[in-house]
Design an enzyme around this catalytic site. Structure first.
Site, PDB file in Angstrom:
ATOM      1  N   SER A  15      -9.777  -0.614   7.125  1.00  0.00           N
ATOM      2  CA  SER A  15      -9.199  -0.433   5.790  1.00  0.00           C
ATOM      3  C   SER A  15      -8.447  -1.637   5.217  1.00  0.00           C
ATOM      4  O   SER A  15      -8.090  -1.619   4.041  1.00  0.00           O
ATOM      5  CB  SER A  15      -8.275   0.783   5.770  1.00  0.00           C
ATOM      6  OG  SER A  15      -9.019   1.972   5.719  1.00  0.00           O
ATOM      7  N   SER A  66      -9.721   1.614   2.882  1.00  0.00           N
ATOM      8  CA  SER A  66      -8.889   2.372   1.989  1.00  0.00           C
ATOM      9  C   SER A  66      -7.835   1.545   1.259  1.00  0.00           C
ATOM     10  O   SER A  66      -7.282   2.028   0.266  1.00  0.00           O
ATOM     11  CB  SER A  66      -8.165   3.465   2.789  1.00  0.00           C
ATOM     12  OG  SER A  66      -7.287   2.894   3.725  1.00  0.00           O
ATOM     13  N   LYS A  78       0.847  -1.196   0.000  1.00  0.00           N
ATOM     14  CA  LYS A  78       0.000   0.000   0.000  1.00  0.00           C
ATOM     15  C   LYS A  78       0.882   1.246   0.000  1.00  0.00           C
ATOM     16  O   LYS A  78       1.904   1.293   0.697  1.00  0.00           O
ATOM     17  CB  LYS A  78      -0.892  -0.022   1.243  1.00  0.00           C
ATOM     18  CG  LYS A  78      -1.926   1.093   1.293  1.00  0.00           C
ATOM     19  CD  LYS A  78      -2.804   0.944   2.537  1.00  0.00           C
ATOM     20  CE  LYS A  78      -3.893   1.996   2.598  1.00  0.00           C
ATOM     21  NZ  LYS A  78      -4.765   1.834   3.779  1.00  0.00           N
TER      22      LYS A  78
END
Lengths: 492, 98
Positions: free
Chosen positions: A182, A158, A83
């Site tokens: 997330s 997210s 990420k």
């Protein structure tokens, strides 16, 4: 055999025997990315050449290990996706934000040091909501990621790029971060395994901060065994991170194989089966609970009376912490700067242009909750309710070993459907906010489909009892086939 | 309770965020809705409940004060939007007037 679709543990078996190479695995993932990435958009940055160089080096190491019959590092030659909120030395790290769009970290996050030492190979950095604020990855300042199961839908967020990349076989595994769901919510919406470890279990050093009392790093993988493997590597004390806990890391991979589900007490909180949850989701999760009962577990209905308050509590505490953490983006040390002849105007314009609308919304909300006259009514009250939410779990865990629920009240929603209504978007996190507030670990595993869209089954445990939730998740997975289902991505 | 546009403007100044008129209008309405929703926390009697700032029972975390090498200055300055010609420090517009 489709190499890119292998789990880590299957790929390692082939590497160990010398039947395939890391170069084969890396090329397979890169070919898959070439084919599907124009439709999925999971990655912000790809480092293909560097990955192939590292794969060749890993192959040389593998040869030596096979020749000398020594044990290779756990992830030697395995491609990974990270990420974009996690700092990778020398590789652009944007946090999904314009304000960091040219930021090249001069150091690695601790989790990156550990994964690099274990021999994993970085393929690229994945898309996300800006500064990890969002539930759909639509708040990325670059582009939206598409759910591999239905390209018109969001992957969740997210960590939506990480979840989509794993689901689409564009990596063998990924890291995400979970502040209010997330990792787990996108895992649920993309049909992969996603885990949030206990607060303090994994170092956040080098992870761009959102809400420091809540942020954790967690794996997104194709099955539970792979999740245990990654947690094994990233967990542990780090002197550079003051909130990481100095506590021995148990043998997670070993723990999953002791399938002690018999007589395990499974709590089913009535507050997580409410009006508003999609019928297909409820049916699949009820069926998953029956699978655990058939394996010998005892289910007990439990009460978590403050569940309803988790959402407003979270949306005061997290923005308050974010407003402080994001004060560092000032156009001076790194990142975007808006030019102006006046230094204060430069600062205002840098932040006004550099941050997207959701980030500005949360900075404003957090600043308000912390400001004179409102602190007691909002921020302090939220911290007190946080205590009540934590006490709910403490009491429940006196009588049960794990607690189960849906991960998300719905399956993946359409891109654009909620983006203009922040409260509606926040509801996507309804079942994943209380665990971070309480500091407990939780995992989401695939448990079925509704209208072709994946559903996640959430298993929560006591703080620092990752072994138990991995064990239950693994036993469930062994009894079902959901984790083997793959999306068919139409390639034009 | 509702948030006024003037209050939102004040918050934006505290947070050093330059907002367009349109942004300010939209954010005022959205923040008011979120704060109204958050007001439900007032339903709970928390007079006897201590706040939780962190779930960990940590106090001050101390370590030995050991001198170790710092990150090279060139690395620190590599991401700076502006630096002096010799790359020794960050550069910004003058803060103090003569």
């Amino acid at each position: 055999m489709e190499l890119a679709s292998l789990t880590i543990h299957r790929a390692r078996e082939f590497l160990q025997k010398g039947e395939i190479t890391s170069t084969d695995l890396t090329r397979a993932v890169l070919n898959r990315i070439d084919a599907v990435e124009p439709r999925v958009n999971a990655y912000i940055t790809l480092v293909a050449d560097r990955a192939l160089d590292h794969a060749r080096a890993a192959d040389a190491q593998w040869e030596k290990h096979r020749r000398e019959k020594t044990n290779a590092p756990a992830l030697l030659g395995i491609p990974m996706a990270i990420k974009d909120v996690i700092c990778t030395r020398g590789v652009t790290t944007t946090a999904g934000s314009k304000i960091l769009n040219n930021f090249v970290p001069p150091y690695d996050a601790t989790v990156m040091e550990k994964l690099n030492a274990a021999g994993a190979i970085l393929i690229g950095k994945t898309n996300q909501d800006e500064f990890a604020m969002g539930s759909s990855t639509e708040n990325s300042r670059f582009f939206s990621t598409h759910n591999p199961w239905d390209l018109a839908r969001v992957p969740g967020g997210s960590s939506g790029g990480s979840a989509a990349a794993v689901a689409a076989d564009e990596t063998f595994f990924a890291l995400g971060t979970d502040t209010g769901g997330s990792v787990r919510q996108p895992a649920s919406l993309c049909g992969v395994v996603g885990m949030r470890p206990s607060y303090g279990r994994v170092s956040r050093y080098g992870v761009i901060a959102f809400a420091s009392s809540l942020d954790q790093v967690g794996p997104l993988t194709k099955d539970v065994r792979d999740a245990a493997t990654i947690l094994q590597i990233i967990a542990g004390y780090d002197a550079r991170e003051a909130t990481s806990v100095n506590r021995a890391v148990p043998d997670y991979v070993g723990a999953i194989h002791e399938s002690r589900i018999k007589n395990l007490r499974v709590g089913v909180p009535k507050q997580y089966f409410i009006a508003g949850i999609e019928k297909g989701v409820e049916d699949a999760v009820r069926a998953a609970i029956r699978v655990l009962e058939n394996l010998g577990a005892t289910t007990i209905e439990i009460d978590l009376p403050h569940t309803d308050y988790a959402l407003p509590t979270y949306y005061l505490i997290a923005p308050a912490e974010a407003s402080a953490n994001l004060a560092r983006y000032d156009g001076v040390k790194y990142g975007y700067r808006a030019e102006s002849s006046d230094v204060w105007e430069m600062l205002r314009a840098t932040r006004g242009e550099g941050f997207g609308v959701e980030v500005k919304r949360r900075i404003m909300l957090g600043t308000y909750a912390l400001s004179a006259g409102y602190y007691d009514a909002y921020y302090l009250q939220a911290q007190k309710v946080r205590t009540l939410i934590k006490q709910d779990f403490d009491r429940a865990f006196e009588n049960v070993d794990v607690i189960v629920s849906p991960t998300s009240p719905t399956t993946a929603f359409k891109i654009g459907a909620r983006i203009d209504d922040p409260l509606q978007m926040y509801l996507a996190d309804l079942f994943t906010l209380a665990q971070p507030l309480a500091g407990i670990p939780a995992i989401s595993v695939p448990c079925g489909f509704a209208d072709g869209l994946p559903i996640g089954f959430q298993i929560m445990g006591r703080a620092f009892d990752e072994e138990n939730i991995l064990r239950v998740a693994y036993a469930y997975e062994q009894a079902t086939e959901w984790h083997k289902k793959k999306p068919v991505i139409s390639i034009q | 309770m509702s948030l006024t546009r003037a209050q939102a403007q004040h918050i934006a100044e505290l947070a050093k965020l330059k907002l367009t008129d349109e942004e300010l209008t939209r954010l005022t309405a959205q923040l008011a809705a979120i704060l109204d929703y958050a007001a439900r926390l007032q339903e709970l009697d928390t007079r006897a409940i201590p706040p939780t700032a962190s779930v960990l029972p940590l106090k001050n975390v101390l370590r030995e004060d050991v001198v170790t090498p710092s990150m090279p200055r060139a690395d620190v300055l590599a991401n700076a939007p502006d630096k002096d010609a010799r790359a020794e420090f960050f550069r910004v517009r003058a803060i103090l007037k003569e």
